[in-house]
Design a protein around this motif. Structure first.
Motif, PDB file in Angstrom:
ATOM      1  N   ARG A   1      14.465 -25.367  29.508  1.00 52.36           N
ATOM      2  CA  ARG A   1      14.788 -26.789  29.480  1.00 52.36           C
ATOM      3  C   ARG A   1      14.211 -27.450  28.221  1.00 52.36           C
ATOM      4  N   GLU A   2      12.986 -27.059  27.859  1.00 46.55           N
ATOM      5  CA  GLU A   2      12.380 -27.628  26.656  1.00 46.55           C
ATOM      6  C   GLU A   2      13.166 -27.250  25.402  1.00 46.55           C
ATOM      7  N   ARG A   3      13.579 -25.978  25.312  1.00 47.85           N
ATOM      8  CA  ARG A   3      14.345 -25.546  24.140  1.00 47.85           C
ATOM      9  C   ARG A   3      15.707 -26.225  24.093  1.00 47.85           C
ATOM     10  N   LEU A   4      16.351 -26.383  25.264  1.00 48.25           N
ATOM     11  CA  LEU A   4      17.624 -27.107  25.320  1.00 48.25           C
ATOM     12  C   LEU A   4      17.441 -28.553  24.869  1.00 48.25           C
ATOM     13  N   GLN A   5      16.330 -29.155  25.252  1.00 48.44           N
ATOM     14  CA  GLN A   5      16.064 -30.539  24.857  1.00 48.44           C
ATOM     15  C   GLN A   5      15.882 -30.642  23.345  1.00 48.44           C
ATOM     16  N   GLN A   6      15.189 -29.656  22.754  1.00 49.39           N
ATOM     17  CA  GLN A   6      15.024 -29.665  21.292  1.00 49.39           C
ATOM     18  C   GLN A   6      16.373 -29.519  20.591  1.00 49.39           C
ATOM     19  N   LEU A   7      17.177 -28.552  21.060  1.00 55.23           N
ATOM     20  CA  LEU A   7      18.487 -28.327  20.436  1.00 55.23           C
ATOM     21  C   LEU A   7      19.409 -29.526  20.618  1.00 55.23           C
ATOM     22  N   ALA A   8      19.380 -30.135  21.810  1.00 56.32           N
ATOM     23  CA  ALA A   8      20.238 -31.294  22.061  1.00 56.32           C
ATOM     24  C   ALA A   8      19.807 -32.479  21.193  1.00 56.32           C
TER      25      ALA A   8
ATOM     26  N   ASP B   1      18.429 -32.115  18.149  1.00 56.80           N
ATOM     27  CA  ASP B   1      18.831 -31.778  16.781  1.00 56.80           C
ATOM     28  C   ASP B   1      20.333 -31.862  16.573  1.00 56.80           C
ATOM     29  N   HIS B   2      21.086 -31.505  17.606  1.00 57.93           N
ATOM     30  CA  HIS B   2      22.556 -31.462  17.516  1.00 57.93           C
ATOM     31  C   HIS B   2      23.152 -32.235  18.697  1.00 57.93           C
ATOM     32  N   PRO B   3      23.206 -33.564  18.614  1.00 58.41           N
ATOM     33  CA  PRO B   3      23.650 -34.346  19.769  1.00 58.41           C
ATOM     34  C   PRO B   3      25.111 -34.149  20.141  1.00 58.41           C
ATOM     35  N   ARG B   4      25.945 -33.646  19.230  1.00 59.87           N
ATOM     36  CA  ARG B   4      27.358 -33.468  19.548  1.00 59.87           C
ATOM     37  C   ARG B   4      27.668 -32.080  20.122  1.00 59.87           C
ATOM     38  N   TRP B   5      26.690 -31.193  20.162  1.00 59.18           N
ATOM     39  CA  TRP B   5      26.926 -29.852  20.693  1.00 59.18           C
ATOM     40  C   TRP B   5      26.979 -29.897  22.213  1.00 59.18           C
ATOM     41  N   GLY B   6      27.906 -29.167  22.777  1.00 56.24           N
ATOM     42  CA  GLY B   6      27.987 -29.025  24.225  1.00 56.24           C
ATOM     43  C   GLY B   6      27.349 -27.718  24.653  1.00 56.24           C
ATOM     44  N   VAL B   7      27.603 -27.333  25.895  1.00 54.46           N
ATOM     45  CA  VAL B   7      27.003 -26.124  26.445  1.00 54.46           C
ATOM     46  C   VAL B   7      27.447 -24.861  25.703  1.00 54.46           C
ATOM     47  N   PRO B   8      28.730 -24.693  25.319  1.00 52.31           N
ATOM     48  CA  PRO B   8      29.109 -23.452  24.632  1.00 52.31           C
ATOM     49  C   PRO B   8      28.360 -23.235  23.314  1.00 52.31           C
ATOM     50  N   LEU B   9      28.218 -24.275  22.500  1.00 52.03           N
ATOM     51  CA  LEU B   9      27.502 -24.112  21.240  1.00 52.03           C
ATOM     52  C   LEU B   9      26.006 -23.914  21.464  1.00 52.03           C
ATOM     53  N   LEU B  10      25.450 -24.584  22.457  1.00 54.91           N
ATOM     54  CA  LEU B  10      24.034 -24.387  22.761  1.00 54.91           C
ATOM     55  C   LEU B  10      23.792 -22.972  23.275  1.00 54.91           C
ATOM     56  N   THR B  11      24.716 -22.447  24.086  1.00 59.44           N
ATOM     57  CA  THR B  11      24.607 -21.066  24.564  1.00 59.44           C
ATOM     58  C   THR B  11      24.646 -20.102  23.393  1.00 59.44           C
ATOM     59  N   TRP B  12      25.549 -20.336  22.459  1.00 60.80           N
ATOM     60  CA  TRP B  12      25.668 -19.484  21.281  1.00 60.80           C
ATOM     61  C   TRP B  12      24.361 -19.486  20.484  1.00 60.80           C
ATOM     62  N   GLN B  13      23.784 -20.675  20.280  1.00 63.52           N
ATOM     63  CA  GLN B  13      22.551 -20.781  19.510  1.00 63.52           C
ATOM     64  C   GLN B  13      21.389 -20.097  20.231  1.00 63.52           C
ATOM     65  N   LEU B  14      21.289 -20.293  21.537  1.00 59.70           N
ATOM     66  CA  LEU B  14      20.201 -19.664  22.292  1.00 59.70           C
ATOM     67  C   LEU B  14      20.326 -18.142  22.288  1.00 59.70           C
ATOM     68  N   ARG B  15      21.541 -17.635  22.355  1.00 53.37           N
ATOM     69  CA  ARG B  15      21.728 -16.176  22.278  1.00 53.37           C
ATOM     70  C   ARG B  15      21.305 -15.653  20.917  1.00 53.37           C
ATOM     71  N   ARG B  16      21.583 -16.418  19.852  1.00 52.10           N
ATOM     72  CA  ARG B  16      21.151 -16.011  18.512  1.00 52.10           C
ATOM     73  C   ARG B  16      19.633 -15.984  18.418  1.00 52.10           C
TER      74      ARG B  16
END
Length: 147
Positions: free
Chosen positions: A49-56, A58-73
């Motif tokens: 949840r903390e990492r999702l909050q940081q990514l959200a 940094d990238h407010p227009r990203w949805g779940v698919p792009l956040l999933t892609w970034q977390l997998r990377r």
């Protein structure tokens, strides 16, 4: 009767009558699958949840698919459905852009009553309301060309 109560009843039936699990379940009218089920404890969602909050942030227009892609990377090995659940439960959502309203549009109109001598007339149409239910207010447009 809860699943835990069924499990304890089957265990009691097995021990008291010295029968197999299959026969005890049959006597009690219980399926064997819930009796054999062992629940796995849920993992803590805090770091995710903390990492999702940081990514959200940094990238407010990203949805779940792009956040999933970034977390997998980054090496997170979580199911996309789990990521979506944590994202939704944390209260994150993609913000919709506020688009500017269009002002007045000038539209040529033909065939109005009394247009026998002036075949084309300009009418300004002003949009009000939101984008789902626009309301149009016609107004006479002033001609800038004198003839």
């Amino acid at each position: 009767m809860t699943a835990e109560q069924r499990r304890s009843a089957v265990t009691y039936g097995q021990e008291s009558a010295a029968v197999s699990e299959h026969r005890a379940c049959r006597w009690l009218g219980v399926h064997r699958a819930p009796v054999r089920y062992v629940a796995t404890p849920r993992r803590d969602d805090g770091p995710l949840r903390e990492r999702l909050q940081q990514l959200a942030g940094d990238h407010p227009r990203w949805g779940v698919p792009l956040l999933t892609w970034q977390l997998r990377r980054e090496g997170w090995d979580d199911n996309h459905k789990r990521l979506e659940r944590v994202y939704r439960n944390a209260g994150f959502a993609v913000r919709n852009r506020v688009r500017g309203g269009g002002g007045a549009r000038v539209v040529p109109v033909c065939g109005l009553p009394g247009d026998r001598h002036q075949p084309k007339r300009l009418i300004a149409i002003t949009e009000t309301g939101d984008r789902h239910q626009p309301k149009y207010a016609p107004a006479a447009a002033a001609r800038s060309v004198q003839g």
